[in-house]
Write a protein that holds these residues in place. Structure first.
Motif, mmCIF file in Angstrom:
data_model
loop_
_atom_site.group_PDB
_atom_site.id
_atom_site.type_symbol
_atom_site.label_atom_id
_atom_site.label_comp_id
_atom_site.label_asym_id
_atom_site.label_seq_id
_atom_site.Cartn_x
_atom_site.Cartn_y
_atom_site.Cartn_z
ATOM 1 N N ARG A 1 7.815 11.842 -6.481
ATOM 2 C CA ARG A 1 6.619 11.550 -7.275
ATOM 3 C C ARG A 1 6.193 10.093 -7.078
ATOM 4 N N LEU A 2 7.178 9.201 -7.048
ATOM 5 C CA LEU A 2 6.877 7.785 -6.866
ATOM 6 C C LEU A 2 6.350 7.518 -5.459
ATOM 7 N N LEU A 3 6.932 8.186 -4.476
ATOM 8 C CA LEU A 3 6.482 8.019 -3.095
ATOM 9 C C LEU A 3 5.073 8.587 -2.914
ATOM 10 N N ALA B 1 0.651 2.372 -7.686
ATOM 11 C CA ALA B 1 1.842 3.220 -7.639
ATOM 12 C C ALA B 1 2.873 2.874 -8.698
ATOM 13 N N LEU B 2 3.067 1.592 -8.969
ATOM 14 C CA LEU B 2 4.138 1.176 -9.874
ATOM 15 C C LEU B 2 3.671 -0.023 -10.688
ATOM 16 N N PRO B 3 2.897 0.203 -11.759
ATOM 17 C CA PRO B 3 2.381 -0.920 -12.564
ATOM 18 C C PRO B 3 3.500 -1.777 -13.130
ATOM 19 N N GLU B 4 3.152 -3.007 -13.438
ATOM 20 C CA GLU B 4 4.115 -3.964 -14.004
ATOM 21 C C GLU B 4 4.778 -3.372 -15.240
ATOM 22 N N CYS C 1 -1.919 5.435 -3.360
ATOM 23 C CA CYS C 1 -2.378 4.071 -3.601
ATOM 24 C C CYS C 1 -2.799 3.379 -2.310
ATOM 25 N N LEU C 2 -2.105 3.670 -1.209
ATOM 26 C CA LEU C 2 -2.345 2.962 0.045
ATOM 27 C C LEU C 2 -3.408 3.611 0.925
ATOM 28 N N LEU C 3 -3.532 4.934 0.858
ATOM 29 C CA LEU C 3 -4.426 5.647 1.767
ATOM 30 C C LEU C 3 -5.881 5.187 1.707
ATOM 31 N N ALA D 1 1.046 -9.724 -0.999
ATOM 32 C CA ALA D 1 -0.183 -8.926 -0.981
ATOM 33 C C ALA D 1 0.142 -7.441 -1.099
ATOM 34 N N LEU D 2 1.166 -6.988 -0.363
ATOM 35 C CA LEU D 2 1.575 -5.591 -0.440
ATOM 36 C C LEU D 2 2.111 -5.267 -1.834
ATOM 37 N N ARG D 3 2.846 -6.189 -2.424
ATOM 38 C CA ARG D 3 3.350 -5.979 -3.784
ATOM 39 C C ARG D 3 2.192 -5.771 -4.767
ATOM 40 N N LYS D 4 1.129 -6.587 -4.621
ATOM 41 C CA LYS D 4 -0.022 -6.464 -5.513
ATOM 42 C C LYS D 4 -0.697 -5.102 -5.366
#
Length: 211
Positions: free
Chosen positions: A99-101, A17-20, A107-109, A8-11
């Motif tokens: 930048r990634l972080l 943040a990091l698309p496929e 994405c999470l906030l 779920a977290l990966r999705k």
């Protein structure tokens, strides 16, 4: 259930943040040897702590009912556990890692709970909300510096992501079907011993008054 929360977290991270195709989302321990093998942008969500949220613990069994409202089984309420992830970014340059972080934080906030589309199928029927927090200061008993020391790596910028999930408790107690036939009403005279062998008296509906 833990591996389902991982997915779920990966999705969630893949969704913003990091698309496929742009990097990896992994759940490995970020040791020195692991870091030396990184050759692609990576978000690492290392599960470093699992503990029960005792404030959510409930006592006693609850009834499960079918579509007609009939009790079909009883089960213990689920226990809730806090899964704490150390989220770090890994690239060739610190600027890219930041930048990634930053993308992961953005994405999470917005999510106080896991988005419904990512909730494991086993939890969707209960319609339980799965709390998600990010970058909340951890308890004093969980020092991130101590975690990095245990991993043998250098201290690195990270986000503390905590997902609180219910975990089913067994056993489940099946309930006998309701009695629908053969029920007998036993009427005792006043003062009669209930334990004595008294024959059931048939109750008849009479027509007319005073009969």
């Amino acid at each position: 259930m833990i591996h389902e929360i991982d997915e779920a977290l990966r999705k969630v991270l893949r969704g913003g943040a990091l698309p496929e195709g742009t990097g990896e989302v992994v759940f490995e321990a970020p040791t020195r040897d692991w870091a030396a093998r990184r050759n692609t942008p990576t978000l690492n969500a290392y599960l470093y702590d699992i503990r029960e949220d005792v404030a959510r613990r409930e006592r006693g069994a609850y009834a499960e009912r079918d579509a007609r409202g009939v009790v079909v089984r009883r089960r213990q309420p689920p226990r809730w556990f806090r899964l704490s992830y150390l989220l770090t970014a890994w690239t060739a340059r610190p600027e890219d890692e930041h930048r990634l972080l930053s993308g992961a934080l953005a994405c999470l906030l917005p999510h106080e709970f896991l988005p419904q589309a990512t909730v494991p199928a086993a939890l969707r029927e209960s319609e339980a909300l799965i709390p998600l927090t990010v970058a909340v200061p951890p308890a004093e008993s969980r020092s991130l510096a101590d975690i990095w020391s245990a991993l043998g790596g250098e201290l690195k910028p990270s986000l503390d992501v905590v997902i609180t999930t219910p975990f089913p408790v067994t056993p489940v107690y099946e309930v006998a079907p309701p009695v629908t036939e053969g029920a007998v009403v036993k009427v005792l005279d006043r003062g009669e011993d209930p334990s004595s062998d008294v024959r059931p008296r048939m109750l008849r509906r009479t027509s007319g008054g005073g009969q």
